[in-house]
Scaffold this active site. Structure first.
Site, PDB file in Angstrom:
ATOM      1  CB  SER A   8      51.695 -26.991  -0.467  1.00  0.00           C
ATOM      2  OG  SER A   8      51.650 -26.799   0.243  1.00  0.00           O
ATOM      3  CB  SER A  59      47.213 -17.792   4.791  1.00  0.00           C
ATOM      4  OG  SER A  59      47.864 -18.298   4.496  1.00  0.00           O
TER       5      SER A  59
END
Length: 222
Positions: A36, A107
């Protein structure tokens, strides 16, 4: 065992460390899918914080955590939770030292990010959602991880056979498939200014418009 551990009260407190820094400490927590753009943004953000704000920073990412502190962990859900728990605790220590710490990790679980936030004061945690569609991340796939995950070579890979729980109310949302790096960095810097973590006061920069132009120019020259 814990009942025999006693905290020693040191003379120097966090406020004393912060006083000599010229900025407030915080955790900038970048979360998002693999590919990303988290690490790229973290690197450029740290560069801008150093260049214009003389901020004392440190980046925590897979390169310096998985090869050292967390090299004993795998990628099962249990190990991923422990990975983030350790990172959060280390980040908390950096905040106590008066630094701006930038973390760049997938995460994927809300509960783990909530735990990280709970370790520091309210204005010391800035969640940044690096929001990029999975099909774009797959096309980028610089390390070929998505391809390996689809072939079953890598198990429990986020976005393929392990879920990613999107942040509901991040302080900053970055659309890295339509926003360039300089725009993303500027949005985070702007949030830091809004939260009084850093200030334009001693930078010689007179406005946010001028700041944005300088960030764009500097990062284009890189």
């Amino acid at each position: 065992m814990n009942r025999f551990i006693y905290e020693h009260k040191h003379k120097l407190k966090k406020e004393d460390r912060v006083r000599i820094k010229g900025h407030k400490p915080c955790i900038i927590w970048l979360t998002g899918l693999s590919g990303s753009g988290k690490s790229t943004i973290a690197s450029e953000l740290e560069y801008i914080l150093n260049k214009f704000f003389k901020a004392h920073t440190y980046i925590l990412d897979g390169d310096n955590i998985r090869r050292g502190l967390n090299k004993d962990l795998g990628f099962s859900k249990k190990d991923r939770k422990e990975n983030i728990r350790r990172i959060a605790e280390v980040a908390k220590l950096f905040v106590d030292a008066g630094l701006i710490v930038i973390t760049a990790f997938i995460s994927p679980f809300k509960e783990d990010r909530k735990f990280a936030r709970s370790l520091v004061e309210k204005n010391e945690f800035i969640e940044v959602f690096v929001d990029c569609p999975i099909d774009v991340c797959e096309r980028r796939d610089p390390k070929g991880l998505y391809e390996k995950a689809k072939k079953g070579i890598i198990k429990d890979f986020t976005g393929i056979d392990s879920p990613y729980e999107k942040p509901e109310n991040p302080e900053v949302n970055l659309k890295t498939h339509i926003e360039d790096v300089s725009t993303c960095v500027y949005k985070i810097i702007k949030k830091l200014i809004e939260k009084n973590v850093i200030s334009l006061e001693k930078t010689g920069i007179k406005s946010l418009k001028e700041l944005r132009e300088k960030i764009e120019k500097v990062l284009k020259e890189e």
